[in-house]
Design a protein around this motif. Structure first.
Motif, PDB file in Angstrom:
ATOM      1  N   TYR A 149     -48.874 -47.519  39.986  1.00  0.00           N
ATOM      2  CA  TYR A 149     -48.461 -47.295  41.374  1.00  0.00           C
ATOM      3  C   TYR A 149     -49.605 -47.628  42.327  1.00  0.00           C
ATOM      4  CZ  TYR A 149     -46.733 -45.171  45.627  1.00  0.00           C
ATOM      5  OH  TYR A 149     -46.329 -44.973  46.922  1.00  0.00           O
ATOM      6  N   ALA A 169     -39.492 -47.243  41.198  1.00  0.00           N
ATOM      7  CA  ALA A 169     -39.634 -46.375  40.022  1.00  0.00           C
ATOM      8  C   ALA A 169     -39.233 -47.140  38.757  1.00  0.00           C
ATOM      9  CB  ALA A 169     -38.781 -45.116  40.182  1.00  0.00           C
ATOM     10  N   LEU A 172     -41.895 -49.554  37.777  1.00  0.00           N
ATOM     11  CA  LEU A 172     -43.051 -48.865  37.196  1.00  0.00           C
ATOM     12  C   LEU A 172     -42.737 -48.235  35.843  1.00  0.00           C
ATOM     13  CD1 LEU A 172     -44.394 -47.120  40.431  1.00  0.00           C
ATOM     14  CD2 LEU A 172     -45.358 -49.141  39.282  1.00  0.00           C
ATOM     15  N   GLN A 176     -37.420 -41.618  39.316  1.00  0.00           N
ATOM     16  CA  GLN A 176     -37.693 -41.441  40.742  1.00  0.00           C
ATOM     17  C   GLN A 176     -38.394 -40.106  41.003  1.00  0.00           C
ATOM     18  OE1 GLN A 176     -34.363 -42.877  42.931  1.00  0.00           O
ATOM     19  NE2 GLN A 176     -35.289 -42.414  44.906  1.00  0.00           N
ATOM     20  N   LEU A 179     -41.997 -40.646  40.268  1.00  0.00           N
ATOM     21  CA  LEU A 179     -42.599 -41.423  41.362  1.00  0.00           C
ATOM     22  C   LEU A 179     -42.893 -40.518  42.556  1.00  0.00           C
ATOM     23  CD1 LEU A 179     -43.545 -44.019  42.685  1.00  0.00           C
ATOM     24  CD2 LEU A 179     -41.154 -44.510  43.275  1.00  0.00           C
ATOM     25  N   ARG A 183     -46.605 -39.914  44.140  1.00  0.00           N
ATOM     26  CA  ARG A 183     -46.869 -40.155  45.565  1.00  0.00           C
ATOM     27  C   ARG A 183     -47.417 -38.917  46.245  1.00  0.00           C
ATOM     28  NH1 ARG A 183     -42.008 -42.477  48.521  1.00  0.00           N
ATOM     29  NH2 ARG A 183     -43.601 -43.130  49.987  1.00  0.00           N
TER      30      ARG A 183
END
Length: 187
Positions: A149, A169, A172, A176, A179, A183
């Motif tokens: 990320y 997501a 990666l 989600q 993710l 974040r």
């Protein structure tokens, strides 16, 4: 991005050769959500993105797995169709309204036989796409989701503003929810 810049970033061509290649290129536009290329087909056309964002995905067990994003200047093609003339495994979906440059692969191949510069350009295109694929594979295998990320943030920050988090997501290789957690940790 203008077609001259796109072509020459792959492999610079002499002016007369650039003009010859451009005679086979046309501009097309498609709306967000359009499926440009489909899996299980031998695709006859390749594109370059003038304006917009696209994603490549494969379907697996009723899920869509995003494995590539394309932006302005990027080629959009099924490498399996382009190289082997076999059915591809990916769908290409437009994530924004897109303006594209289009060229038929058969016309491009005819130019490969006609002009060594265009043949070298086509070889260089395939080589660069192979390197991008290797880099994505190595990143996916050798980095954590957080590292992937952060790499995406540093190398392609525009994607984070232009692409749905669900697609990011998937790209990666995480959910989600994961993710969102990553974040939050980074902020």
């Amino acid at each position: 991005m203008h077609i001259d810049a796109i072509i020459n970033q792959i492999y610079p061509l002499p002016p007369h050769t650039l003009q010859l290649l451009k005679t086979q290129v046309s501009e097309v536009s498609h709306p967000k959500g359009h499926i440009l290329l489909r899996a299980n087909r031998v695709e006859q056309v390749m594109y370059f993105i003038k304006k917009g964002i696209v994603r490549a995905y494969s379907e697996y067990e009723d899920n869509e797995i995003t494995f590539w994003f394309g932006k302005e200047g990027d080629p959009v093609l099924s490498m399996k169709s382009y190289v082997l003339k076999e059915k591809g495994y990916e769908h290409i979906e437009l994530l924004e309204d897109c303006e594209l440059y289009e060229i038929e692969v058969a016309q491009l191949e005819a130019l490969f036989h006609q002009d060594i510069h265009i043949a070298n350009w086509g070889r260089r295109l395939a080589e660069k796409e192979l390197i991008k694929t290797e880099e994505r594979f190595i990143s996916r295998q050798c980095r954590t989701a957080t590292e992937r990320y952060k790499e995406l943030m540093n190398e392609s920050p525009h994607l984070l503003q232009r692409v749905q988090l669900g697609h990011i997501a998937s790209y990666l290789g995480i959910t989600q929810v994961s993710l969102s957690r990553i974040r939050a940790e980074i902020r």
